[in-house]
Motif scaffolding. Structure first.
Motif, PDB file in Angstrom:
ATOM      1  N   LEU A 237      24.541 -19.862  13.120  1.00 20.70           N
ATOM      2  CA  LEU A 237      25.570 -19.058  13.781  1.00 20.70           C
ATOM      3  C   LEU A 237      25.527 -19.278  15.296  1.00 20.70           C
ATOM      4  CD1 LEU A 237      27.670 -16.703  13.424  1.00 20.70           C
ATOM      5  CD2 LEU A 237      25.784 -15.157  13.937  1.00 20.70           C
ATOM      6  N   PRO A 238      26.679 -19.573  15.940  1.00 19.79           N
ATOM      7  CA  PRO A 238      26.694 -19.718  17.403  1.00 19.79           C
ATOM      8  C   PRO A 238      26.325 -18.408  18.094  1.00 19.79           C
ATOM      9  CG  PRO A 238      28.686 -20.635  16.413  1.00 19.79           C
ATOM     10  CD  PRO A 238      27.982 -19.868  15.336  1.00 19.79           C
ATOM     11  N   ASP A 239      25.768 -18.522  19.289  1.00 18.97           N
ATOM     12  CA  ASP A 239      25.399 -17.340  20.066  1.00 18.97           C
ATOM     13  C   ASP A 239      26.629 -16.500  20.360  1.00 18.97           C
ATOM     14  OD1 ASP A 239      22.807 -18.202  20.079  1.00 18.97           O
ATOM     15  OD2 ASP A 239      22.937 -19.174  22.043  1.00 18.97           O
ATOM     16  N   GLU A 240      26.416 -15.187  20.477  1.00 18.67           N
ATOM     17  CA  GLU A 240      27.454 -14.222  20.851  1.00 18.67           C
ATOM     18  C   GLU A 240      28.591 -14.142  19.832  1.00 18.67           C
ATOM     19  OE1 GLU A 240      26.867 -12.331  23.329  1.00 18.67           O
ATOM     20  OE2 GLU A 240      25.216 -13.427  24.222  1.00 18.67           O
ATOM     21  N   THR A 241      28.340 -14.593  18.598  1.00 19.96           N
ATOM     22  CA  THR A 241      29.363 -14.527  17.555  1.00 19.96           C
ATOM     23  C   THR A 241      28.826 -13.751  16.375  1.00 19.96           C
ATOM     24  OG1 THR A 241      30.178 -16.719  18.207  1.00 19.96           O
ATOM     25  CG2 THR A 241      30.902 -15.876  16.073  1.00 19.96           C
ATOM     26  N   PRO A 242      29.536 -12.726  15.893  1.00 18.46           N
ATOM     27  CA  PRO A 242      29.059 -11.970  14.734  1.00 18.46           C
ATOM     28  C   PRO A 242      29.153 -12.801  13.468  1.00 18.46           C
ATOM     29  CG  PRO A 242      31.249 -11.246  15.340  1.00 18.46           C
ATOM     30  CD  PRO A 242      30.806 -12.180  16.415  1.00 18.46           C
ATOM     31  N   ALA A 243      28.164 -12.636  12.603  1.00 13.26           N
ATOM     32  CA  ALA A 243      28.135 -13.420  11.370  1.00 13.26           C
ATOM     33  C   ALA A 243      29.087 -12.850  10.333  1.00 13.26           C
ATOM     34  CB  ALA A 243      26.707 -13.447  10.813  1.00 13.26           C
ATOM     35  N   LEU A 244      29.455 -13.714   9.394  1.00 14.00           N
ATOM     36  CA  LEU A 244      30.103 -13.217   8.188  1.00 14.00           C
ATOM     37  C   LEU A 244      29.022 -12.559   7.338  1.00 14.00           C
ATOM     38  CD1 LEU A 244      32.402 -16.234   7.297  1.00 14.00           C
ATOM     39  CD2 LEU A 244      33.116 -14.036   8.172  1.00 14.00           C
ATOM     40  N   ALA A 245      29.283 -11.347   6.875  1.00 12.55           N
ATOM     41  CA  ALA A 245      28.272 -10.617   6.120  1.00 12.55           C
ATOM     42  C   ALA A 245      27.966 -11.323   4.799  1.00 12.55           C
ATOM     43  CB  ALA A 245      28.748  -9.189   5.863  1.00 12.55           C
ATOM     44  N   ASP A 246      28.950 -12.002   4.264  1.00 10.00           N
ATOM     45  CA  ASP A 246      28.748 -12.745   3.027  1.00 10.00           C
ATOM     46  C   ASP A 246      27.824 -13.938   3.285  1.00 10.00           C
ATOM     47  OD1 ASP A 246      29.656 -15.016   1.033  1.00 10.00           O
ATOM     48  OD2 ASP A 246      30.278 -13.126   0.141  1.00 10.00           O
ATOM     49  N   GLU A 247      27.011 -14.311   2.292  1.00 15.22           N
ATOM     50  CA  GLU A 247      26.099 -15.440   2.460  1.00 15.22           C
ATOM     51  C   GLU A 247      26.724 -16.761   2.019  1.00 15.22           C
ATOM     52  OE1 GLU A 247      22.460 -14.598   0.508  1.00 15.22           O
ATOM     53  OE2 GLU A 247      21.911 -12.951   1.852  1.00 15.22           O
ATOM     54  N   GLY A 248      28.060 -16.768   1.859  1.00 18.36           N
ATOM     55  CA  GLY A 248      28.727 -17.963   1.392  1.00 18.36           C
ATOM     56  C   GLY A 248      29.098 -18.948   2.475  1.00 18.36           C
ATOM     57  N   VAL A 249      28.574 -18.788   3.702  1.00 22.01           N
ATOM     58  CA  VAL A 249      28.920 -19.702   4.791  1.00 22.01           C
ATOM     59  C   VAL A 249      28.246 -21.052   4.563  1.00 22.01           C
ATOM     60  CG1 VAL A 249      28.778 -20.144   7.253  1.00 22.01           C
ATOM     61  CG2 VAL A 249      29.246 -17.830   6.433  1.00 22.01           C
ATOM     62  N   ILE A 250      29.041 -22.106   4.614  1.00 20.11           N
ATOM     63  CA  ILE A 250      28.520 -23.461   4.448  1.00 20.11           C
ATOM     64  C   ILE A 250      28.238 -24.107   5.802  1.00 20.11           C
ATOM     65  CG2 ILE A 250      29.080 -25.766   3.575  1.00 20.11           C
ATOM     66  CD1 ILE A 250      30.806 -24.368   1.417  1.00 20.11           C
ATOM     67  N   GLU A 251      29.109 -23.889   6.779  1.00 20.18           N
ATOM     68  CA  GLU A 251      28.939 -24.513   8.098  1.00 20.18           C
ATOM     69  C   GLU A 251      29.730 -23.736   9.141  1.00 20.18           C
ATOM     70  OE1 GLU A 251      27.158 -28.126   9.989  1.00 20.18           O
ATOM     71  OE2 GLU A 251      26.984 -27.155   8.035  1.00 20.18           O
ATOM     72  N   TYR A 252      29.228 -23.753  10.382  1.00 21.06           N
ATOM     73  CA  TYR A 252      29.955 -23.222  11.523  1.00 21.06           C
ATOM     74  C   TYR A 252      30.437 -24.393  12.379  1.00 21.06           C
ATOM     75  CZ  TYR A 252      28.202 -18.530  10.493  1.00 21.06           C
ATOM     76  OH  TYR A 252      27.929 -17.327   9.897  1.00 21.06           O
ATOM     77  N   VAL A 253      31.622 -24.258  12.945  1.00 26.36           N
ATOM     78  CA  VAL A 253      32.202 -25.294  13.808  1.00 26.36           C
ATOM     79  C   VAL A 253      32.662 -24.623  15.102  1.00 26.36           C
ATOM     80  CG1 VAL A 253      33.997 -27.043  14.062  1.00 26.36           C
ATOM     81  CG2 VAL A 253      32.989 -26.609  11.805  1.00 26.36           C
ATOM     82  N   THR A 254      32.227 -25.157  16.226  1.00 27.40           N
ATOM     83  CA  THR A 254      32.645 -24.653  17.535  1.00 27.40           C
ATOM     84  C   THR A 254      33.409 -25.747  18.267  1.00 27.40           C
ATOM     85  OG1 THR A 254      30.685 -23.230  17.680  1.00 27.40           O
ATOM     86  CG2 THR A 254      31.885 -23.659  19.724  1.00 27.40           C
ATOM     87  N   VAL A 255      34.606 -25.413  18.767  1.00 29.16           N
ATOM     88  CA  VAL A 255      35.415 -26.384  19.506  1.00 29.16           C
ATOM     89  C   VAL A 255      35.651 -25.841  20.909  1.00 29.16           C
ATOM     90  CG1 VAL A 255      37.521 -27.749  19.581  1.00 29.16           C
ATOM     91  CG2 VAL A 255      36.546 -27.083  17.361  1.00 29.16           C
ATOM     92  N   ASP A 256      34.941 -26.390  21.903  1.00 25.60           N
ATOM     93  CA  ASP A 256      35.201 -26.082  23.310  1.00 25.60           C
ATOM     94  C   ASP A 256      36.344 -26.988  23.765  1.00 25.60           C
ATOM     95  OD1 ASP A 256      33.122 -24.187  23.565  1.00 25.60           O
ATOM     96  OD2 ASP A 256      31.666 -25.807  23.718  1.00 25.60           O
ATOM     97  N   HIS A 257      37.302 -26.443  24.510  1.00 23.75           N
ATOM     98  CA  HIS A 257      38.512 -27.209  24.802  1.00 23.75           C
ATOM     99  C   HIS A 257      38.993 -26.935  26.219  1.00 23.75           C
ATOM    100  CE1 HIS A 257      40.794 -23.405  23.764  1.00 23.75           C
ATOM    101  NE2 HIS A 257      39.666 -23.230  23.095  1.00 23.75           N
ATOM    102  N   SER A 258      39.460 -27.992  26.884  1.00 27.69           N
ATOM    103  CA  SER A 258      39.998 -27.843  28.233  1.00 27.69           C
ATOM    104  C   SER A 258      41.482 -27.505  28.214  1.00 27.69           C
ATOM    105  CB  SER A 258      39.773 -29.129  29.044  1.00 27.69           C
ATOM    106  OG  SER A 258      40.544 -30.197  28.515  1.00 27.69           O
TER     107      SER A 258
END
Length: 395
Positions: A237-258
């Motif tokens: 889980l990325p910092d400062e981001t609340p998790a999904l309570a469900d344990e079904g998360v496969i991957e997190y993706v963060t896109v920083d953009h200009s």
């Protein structure tokens, strides 16, 4: 023998005064204060040369202007002194950790920071092109022909938040995809010559051995210009981001953009997941969806299982913008401290009303408990005093 009622009267008056003084403090304690703004100052350079005074430095969060400052000295904005001006950047509840992007007379600086309430820090800002006027003197903008950019990674940067009215070049955008060799799962993308309304496709490749692989991203910008992306994938889980309570998360993706979300017309993600990964979870591939975290809530995005190729399920998902995402089972729920993430993007207004109602209920509960306690204490004191008064009267 006549009774003296004055001690009892004075005590009763004292109880009333204590109640009046205590009640306002109870009410005030329930108000959720507005976060204290952050403040920034530092050096200003263009192509490693000082920028003249008189430019406007603007700060944005999620494409929204949160503060600006007109410089009064060359090569700097604001100052470290207690009485020197600073670029004040307002925040809202839930903005902790949000990316602050800086612009110098509308030209994006290479540097960003994460917003924190009450944060005061030095941030040296730089843009890539020389800063000079059309007549060769200092100040007044970028030199003609440079494009007015400053976004790292492009050869001919231009202002990504405003179209170039004089541009007549029909050359397709150039996309430079570079995996970061020092950080696994991180890919930097630089787009040069993006044009409004024209699709920009990014082929990110496929890691056949990985459980999850981000294979492509397609954008349609609403303005002409260059922009950069930094795409990070991780099961953590990325910092400062609340998790999904469900344990079904496969991957997190963060896109920083200009490029701001306001300057994007379409966003489509393409990703693959190993068939064994889906089978181990005992679900159908149609039960997997992409979620977006934005405006303090998780939202399930339209996601399609389009194919199964070489032992991998292929998915596409449309998004209204870029931020933090999670690939998880459909129907996953947000952390209990946040609102329901499964509603569609079109239900934002209803969800906002629910958040307001929840806030009001919480404030009411915080108010009711101390007041109830105060009433109990006052009643107890009155009972004790009355009991003693009755005993004195009987004597």
């Amino acid at each position: 023998m006549p009774m003296n009622h004055r001690p009892f009267g004075r005590l009763a008056l004292a109880i009333v005064l204590v109640s009046v003084l205590f009640a306002p403090a109870t009410v005030a304690g329930t108000v959720d204060p507005q976060p204290t703004p952050a403040a920034y100052y530092g050096e200003l350079t263009a192509a490693e040369e000082p920028i003249p005074a008189g430019v406007t430095v603007t700060a944005e969060i999620d494409g929204e202007v949160r503060g600006e400052l007109v410089t009064t000295e060359a090569d700097r904005f604001g100052g470290a002194g207690a009485f020197e001006p600073k670029l004040q950047v307002d925040g809202e509840s839930g903005d902790a950790g949000a990316v602050v992007r800086f612009y110098v007379d509308g030209v994006e600086a290479a540097e960003t920071v994460q917003w924190q309430s009450s944060d005061v820090r030095s941030v040296d800002l730089s843009v890539a092109d020389p800063w000079e006027s059309a007549d060769g003197g200092g100040g007044g903008g970028f030199a003609p022909g440079t494009g007015g950019g400053g976004v790292p990674g492009g050869d001919t940067p231009s202002d990504v938040n405003g179209s170039d009215e004089n541009s007549t070049d029909d050359t397709p955008a150039t996309v430079d995809v570079r995996p970061d060799p020092t950080e696994p799962g991180v890919t930097d993308v630089a787009v040069t010559g993006g044009r409004a309304g024209e699709t920009v496709s990014m082929n990110l490749g496929t890691d056949e051995d990985a459980e999850f692989s981000m294979t492509g991203l397609t954008l349609v910008p609403a303005v002409d210009g260059d922009f950069t992306l930094r795409i990070s994938t991780s099961p953590t889980l990325p910092d400062e981001t609340p998790a999904l309570a469900d344990e079904g998360v496969i991957e997190y993706v963060t896109v920083d953009h200009s490029i701001s979300d306001a300057n994007l017309e379409e966003v489509t993600f393409s990703f693959t997941i190993g068939t064994d990964v889906v089978a181990d979870r005992g679900v159908d591939p149609d039960a997997i969806a992409l979620y977006r975290y934005h405006d303090d809530r998780w939202t399930e995005l339209p996601t399609s299982h389009v194919d199964t190729v070489n032992g991998r399920h292929v998915f596409d998902s449309d998004s209204p913008g870029l931020s933090v995402f999670a690939v998880a089972l459909r129907g996953a729920t947000a952390d209990s401290s946040h609102t329901d993430e499964t509603s569609d993007a079109g239900d934002d207004s209803d969800s906002s009303d629910e958040r307001v109602a929840d806030t009001d209920d919480a404030a009411g509960s915080a108010f009711d408990r101390p007041v109830l306690l105060l009433v109990v204490v006052v009643v107890a004191i009155v009972v004790i005093v009355g009991f003693r008064y009755g005993r004195s009267a009987r004597r």
